[in-house]
Scaffold this motif. Structure first.
Motif, PDB file in Angstrom:
ATOM      1  N   HIS B  45       0.820  -1.197   0.000  1.00 36.91           N
ATOM      2  CA  HIS B  45       0.000   0.000   0.000  1.00 36.91           C
ATOM      3  C   HIS B  45       0.860   1.255   0.000  1.00 36.91           C
ATOM      4  CE1 HIS B  45      -2.772   2.935   2.191  1.00 36.91           C
ATOM      5  NE2 HIS B  45      -3.171   2.864   0.952  1.00 36.91           N
ATOM      6  N   LYS B  46       1.933   1.229   0.767  1.00 37.63           N
ATOM      7  CA  LYS B  46       2.853   2.372   0.792  1.00 37.63           C
ATOM      8  C   LYS B  46       3.423   2.637  -0.593  1.00 37.63           C
ATOM      9  CE  LYS B  46       4.659   2.698   5.477  1.00 37.63           C
ATOM     10  NZ  LYS B  46       5.656   2.086   6.381  1.00 37.63           N
ATOM     11  N   LYS B  49       0.823   4.279  -2.661  1.00 37.51           N
ATOM     12  CA  LYS B  49       0.670   5.664  -2.238  1.00 37.51           C
ATOM     13  C   LYS B  49       1.741   6.539  -2.886  1.00 37.51           C
ATOM     14  CE  LYS B  49      -2.543   7.402   0.349  1.00 37.51           C
ATOM     15  NZ  LYS B  49      -2.668   6.968   1.732  1.00 37.51           N
ATOM     16  N   GLU B  52       0.884   7.301  -6.331  1.00 35.31           N
ATOM     17  CA  GLU B  52      -0.176   8.306  -6.384  1.00 35.31           C
ATOM     18  C   GLU B  52       0.403   9.699  -6.224  1.00 35.31           C
ATOM     19  OE1 GLU B  52      -3.220   7.337  -3.457  1.00 35.31           O
ATOM     20  OE2 GLU B  52      -4.644   7.783  -5.062  1.00 35.31           O
TER      21      GLU B  52
END
Lengths: 264, 264
Positions: B45-46, B49, B52
DNA sequence: TAGTGGTCTAGACCACTTC
DNA sequence: AAGTGGTCTAGACCACTAA
């Protein structure tokens, strides 16, 4: 509902802005907030990261998390290029900036590296050269005290600067009056400029070099400098820590109906 | 060694830039990468991110993580204010921008809200009013298709615009020729401008409004517009998604020694 | 209802700084 | 060695979307 880490971050940000945590003061340690029931370590850590991104604090291992000195924006106006500063006086443009901001000038606040390199695409385009043609690159890292603020790399065509002080790889500004003075002495008086700016995410290297807080962006500036006849004598790329600068431009509202016949 | 999440992010970024993941394509789901041994869910997830933040992908719950359309920078030069565009022609300045960029103009790409409010500090200062004096605020959210690109709020002094189309709260540009045309018709021809720019972290509200990817910064622009006699007729604050614009300014190198006697 | 990203935890372990 | 932030995990649970 807002995530827990954000609520914590907002609470701390509020306290920082209100002066409850003054600049230089250390924030509670992550483990303490965990113990205080603010969440798990990862959660508190996320909140601290958010504060870092906003430029409010600096975290470092071993040290802790301290509130940042809020250095005021350095305002860059076109007056910093005033001919009087580098032609008539002794000031180098960037020193003049400091003088204007009321900050002291210290030696060695600028490191310099001069080299002869094949022109990267952007540079070749600006100078009207074919890609790979050789140019002089003069790369500086400019600091404010011990704090780096921006990099600035100037590209010159060899025939304009060969044999001048610009090519002399001595650290520091390019002698009295800086690069524009050297060009002036060589018969190239700068007349007009174009500056292009945009913001982007920094590369890892830039992050280190400029000591950016994680998540902090940079503003990239492309400066093209022309003589009166439209010759490009310098193309420079600057990378600025986004939080430390603002730019200001004055201009007349153009009127193409009126200036139809004029030189662009 | 670089953290694991960064290595993963770099690897994916590489694949996106090389076209291996084309715009619009969905990236592997987080759970799949976890299963593939790329790390725990939080770690993967990091990495997502980070992508993003770089503006490479957009994640949304339920949807997945897809590669972003890389909209080219919209270049803003001072030519967008050309008097010919709003005085002689029918084009509104911001539409002229589109025409120049070869993009279609569609109705309702701009929403507008006009209100009479006490002047915030910055506005009061720009207009030379005392804080809290009443001004007209004309707030727009400008979109490119369905994608919001920037907000722009103009502040006018009541005596300049009372009774004009500017104050008419109809959505869309302020009629033919836009705000500058209205001022012109009212006897206030704009002559010169000042633009100040700086980058900062967006507020939550701005993040939503502009549909920013988390971590994306904004550029705030302050535009002060003067008539020939130095009267401020408009002060505008724009908030731009930082990745979607670049700014360009042309100017003569100033020479205070020469222009000593001229009007500022 | 199933699929997807987002948050949170408790705890292990690592990296860097200071003493 | 002690203190501090940074990374990582495995799994629980939540929030939003689409069918």
């Amino acid at each position: 509902m807002a995530p827990k880490w954000r609520e914590l971050a907002d609470k701390l940000a509020e306290q920082i802005k209100s002066g409850e945590y003054a600049p230089g003061v250390q924030l509670p340690q992550i483990r303490d907030l965990v113990a205080a029931g603010e969440g798990s370590k990862d959660t508190v850590h996320k909140a601290y990261k958010a504060l870092e991104v906003q430029g409010l604090v600096t975290s470092s291992r071993g040290h802790g998390t301290v509130v940042r000195q809020q250095t005021p924006l350095k305002r860059l106006g076109i007056a910093r290029y005033d001919k009087a500063k580098w032609r008539d006086g002794d000031e180098v443009a960037f020193i003049a900036d400091r003088v204007a901001s009321g900050r002291a000038y210290r030696r060695n606040e600028q490191t310099q590296r001069v080299s002869r390199v094949p022109a990267p695409p952007l540079v070749a385009e600006a100078h009207g050269l074919h890609e790979g043609a050789e140019v002089y690159a003069r790369a500086r890292l400019v600091k404010e005290g011990s704090q780096p603020t921006h990099t600035l790399t100037s590209y010159y065509r060899p025939e304009h600067v060969e044999g001048t002080r610009i090519v002399d790889p001595t650290p520091g500004p390019a002698g009295r009056g800086g690069g524009f003075r050297v060009l002036y002495d060589a018969g190239y008086e700068i007349d007009h400029m174009k500056e292009d700016l945009f913001a982007r995410v920094p590369t890892d290297e830039e992050s280190q070099l400029l000591q950016l807080s994680p998540g902090e962006w940079v503003v990239e500036l492309h400066r093209t400098t022309y003589t009166a006849d439209g010759t490009v004598v310098e193309f420079a790329i600057g990378v600025h820590a986004a939080t430390r600068f603002s730019w200001s431009y004055d201009f007349k509202v153009p009127d193409s109906a009126k200036t139809e016949g004029e030189r662009k």
